[in-house]
Design a protein around this motif. Structure first.
Motif, PDB file in Angstrom:
ATOM      1  N   ILE A  88      -5.399   8.319  11.221  1.00 22.46           N
ATOM      2  CA  ILE A  88      -4.379   7.860  10.281  1.00 22.46           C
ATOM      3  C   ILE A  88      -5.041   6.877   9.318  1.00 22.46           C
ATOM      4  N   ALA A  89      -4.849   7.100   8.025  1.00 20.73           N
ATOM      5  CA  ALA A  89      -5.398   6.174   7.023  1.00 20.73           C
ATOM      6  C   ALA A  89      -4.726   4.811   7.157  1.00 20.73           C
ATOM      7  N   ILE A  90      -5.520   3.757   7.046  1.00 24.49           N
ATOM      8  CA  ILE A  90      -4.977   2.395   7.068  1.00 24.49           C
ATOM      9  C   ILE A  90      -4.745   1.985   5.620  1.00 24.49           C
ATOM     10  N   ILE A  91      -3.502   1.774   5.277  1.00 23.14           N
ATOM     11  CA  ILE A  91      -3.153   1.388   3.914  1.00 23.14           C
ATOM     12  C   ILE A  91      -2.709  -0.068   3.939  1.00 23.14           C
ATOM     13  N   LYS A  92      -3.487  -0.904   3.268  1.00 24.92           N
ATOM     14  CA  LYS A  92      -3.184  -2.332   3.238  1.00 24.92           C
ATOM     15  C   LYS A  92      -1.844  -2.546   2.538  1.00 24.92           C
ATOM     16  N   GLN A  93      -0.984  -3.317   3.185  1.00 23.32           N
ATOM     17  CA  GLN A  93       0.351  -3.577   2.658  1.00 23.32           C
ATOM     18  C   GLN A  93       0.428  -4.991   2.068  1.00 23.32           C
ATOM     19  N   ARG A  94       1.306  -5.141   1.093  1.00 20.35           N
ATOM     20  CA  ARG A  94       1.569  -6.466   0.545  1.00 20.35           C
ATOM     21  C   ARG A  94       3.053  -6.770   0.736  1.00 20.35           C
ATOM     22  N   PRO A 139       2.383  -0.529  -0.421  1.00 17.71           N
ATOM     23  CA  PRO A 139       0.927  -0.488  -0.477  1.00 17.71           C
ATOM     24  C   PRO A 139       0.387  -1.459  -1.524  1.00 17.71           C
ATOM     25  N   ASP A 140      -0.638  -2.190  -1.140  1.00 22.64           N
ATOM     26  CA  ASP A 140      -1.234  -3.198  -2.015  1.00 22.64           C
ATOM     27  C   ASP A 140      -1.658  -2.606  -3.356  1.00 22.64           C
ATOM     28  N   THR A 141      -2.121  -1.352  -3.329  1.00 25.98           N
ATOM     29  CA  THR A 141      -2.624  -0.717  -4.555  1.00 25.98           C
ATOM     30  C   THR A 141      -1.524  -0.470  -5.586  1.00 25.98           C
ATOM     31  N   THR A 142      -0.264  -0.413  -5.144  1.00 29.35           N
ATOM     32  CA  THR A 142       0.832  -0.137  -6.087  1.00 29.35           C
ATOM     33  C   THR A 142       1.684  -1.376  -6.372  1.00 29.35           C
ATOM     34  N   ALA A 143       1.391  -2.500  -5.703  1.00 25.61           N
ATOM     35  CA  ALA A 143       2.253  -3.687  -5.807  1.00 25.61           C
ATOM     36  C   ALA A 143       2.315  -4.272  -7.222  1.00 25.61           C
ATOM     37  N   ASP A 144       1.158  -4.434  -7.871  1.00 22.74           N
ATOM     38  CA  ASP A 144       1.158  -5.052  -9.209  1.00 22.74           C
ATOM     39  C   ASP A 144       1.960  -4.235 -10.212  1.00 22.74           C
ATOM     40  N   ALA A 145       1.779  -2.909 -10.201  1.00 21.49           N
ATOM     41  CA  ALA A 145       2.518  -2.038 -11.121  1.00 21.49           C
ATOM     42  C   ALA A 145       4.017  -2.095 -10.819  1.00 21.49           C
ATOM     43  N   PHE A 146       4.373  -2.188  -9.528  1.00 29.23           N
ATOM     44  CA  PHE A 146       5.779  -2.273  -9.141  1.00 29.23           C
ATOM     45  C   PHE A 146       6.411  -3.556  -9.681  1.00 29.23           C
ATOM     46  N   ILE A 147       5.703  -4.678  -9.553  1.00 30.65           N
ATOM     47  CA  ILE A 147       6.213  -5.967 -10.046  1.00 30.65           C
ATOM     48  C   ILE A 147       6.462  -5.894 -11.555  1.00 30.65           C
ATOM     49  N   ILE A 148       5.510  -5.321 -12.286  1.00 28.73           N
ATOM     50  CA  ILE A 148       5.660  -5.194 -13.750  1.00 28.73           C
ATOM     51  C   ILE A 148       6.872  -4.345 -14.075  1.00 28.73           C
ATOM     52  N   ARG A 149       7.008  -3.181 -13.402  1.00 22.47           N
ATOM     53  CA  ARG A 149       8.140  -2.274 -13.670  1.00 22.47           C
ATOM     54  C   ARG A 149       9.476  -2.961 -13.371  1.00 22.47           C
ATOM     55  N   LEU A 150       9.537  -3.692 -12.247  1.00 27.17           N
ATOM     56  CA  LEU A 150      10.782  -4.358 -11.870  1.00 27.17           C
ATOM     57  C   LEU A 150      11.109  -5.502 -12.841  1.00 27.17           C
ATOM     58  N   ASN A 151      10.086  -6.230 -13.267  1.00 24.83           N
ATOM     59  CA  ASN A 151      10.313  -7.311 -14.241  1.00 24.83           C
ATOM     60  C   ASN A 151      10.870  -6.764 -15.548  1.00 24.83           C
ATOM     61  N   GLU A 152      10.334  -5.616 -15.998  1.00 22.62           N
ATOM     62  CA  GLU A 152      10.838  -4.999 -17.239  1.00 22.62           C
ATOM     63  C   GLU A 152      12.280  -4.535 -17.057  1.00 22.62           C
ATOM     64  N   ALA A 153      12.566  -3.901 -15.927  1.00 22.66           N
ATOM     65  CA  ALA A 153      13.933  -3.415 -15.666  1.00 22.66           C
ATOM     66  C   ALA A 153      14.914  -4.574 -15.527  1.00 22.66           C
ATOM     67  N   GLY A 154      14.424  -5.710 -15.008  1.00 20.61           N
ATOM     68  CA  GLY A 154      15.303  -6.856 -14.779  1.00 20.61           C
ATOM     69  C   GLY A 154      15.425  -7.809 -15.952  1.00 20.61           C
ATOM     70  N   HIS A 155      14.727  -7.523 -17.041  1.00 17.63           N
ATOM     71  CA  HIS A 155      14.799  -8.349 -18.259  1.00 17.63           C
ATOM     72  C   HIS A 155      14.636  -9.836 -17.952  1.00 17.63           C
TER      73      HIS A 155
END
Length: 198
Positions: free
Chosen positions: A124-130, A171-187
């Motif tokens: 099982i791949a170990i995917i670092k979580q944030r 997953p840590d690799t997608t966290a930064d993009a998620f924060i940006i997307r949520l910040n834009e959606a949340g104005h």
């Protein structure tokens, strides 16, 4: 990418009348590994050696248990490292058959025992979580829940106070993009809390 294994797997080799009983299994830390090794000695009181290798939580171990130095634990550890495993314990119980194998023969026996067991292992791949924590106005609760679900994040906790606080892992690799997307959606109406501030 580092991997771990799903469950314990066993393999047995017979070489010149010596039995090599290998097991590779998921393992959290050195203390847990030492407990497993102690249990193996109870299960196999007639064994000549219980050699083991561990890669877990940044710790490693290579124990020859009376075999000539470098002929058991280190080769077993090399197999784990070569397969980029983490959180795994390899043990080999040896019953001596009366015929000496020599240093090269021992290295091959211990290496092959672990490698053969790993062939049966489900990896099982170990995917670092944030862990992320944010607070949002009540009007945005539905939006944030949808975004968390779309991102495939694991919702840990939701608290309703003056605002709604979400705690979730992704997953840590997608966290930064998620924060940006949520910040834009949340104005700009989403506040982020670092887990240490909690």
């Amino acid at each position: 990418m580092p991997q771990t294994i799903y469950t314990a797997v066993h393999h047995e080799l017979l070489i010149k009348k010596s039995r090599f009983i290998a097991c590779v299994q998921p393992m959290a830390d050195r203390a847990s590994a030492q407990k497993v090794v102690a249990e193996l000695w109870q299960q196999h009181p007639g064994a000549a050696h219980v050699c083991w290798a561990l890669l877990a939580g940044g710790q490693s171990a290579a124990v020859d248990d009376g075999e000539p130095s470098g002929t058991a634990g280190r080769p077993m550890l090399d197999v784990l490292r070569h397969q980029d495993l983490e959180g795994v314990l390899a043990t080999v119980v040896r019953y001596f058959g009366g015929v000496k194998l020599g240093a090269g023969g021992l290295v091959r026996a211990y290496t092959d025992s672990v490698a053969q067991a790993l062939l049966q292992a489900e990896k099982i791949a170990i995917i670092k979580q944030r862990c992320l924590i944010c607070t949002v106005p009540y009007a945005m609760e539905g939006l944030v829940r949808r975004e968390i679900e779309i991102a495939g994040a694991t919702l840990i906790n939701v608290q309703h106070g003056s605002d709604v606080q979400f705690e979730f892992n992704l997953p840590d690799t997608t966290a930064d993009a998620f924060i940006i997307r949520l910040n834009e959606a949340g104005h700009g109406r989403i506040s982020w809390i670092t887990p240490e501030d909690e």
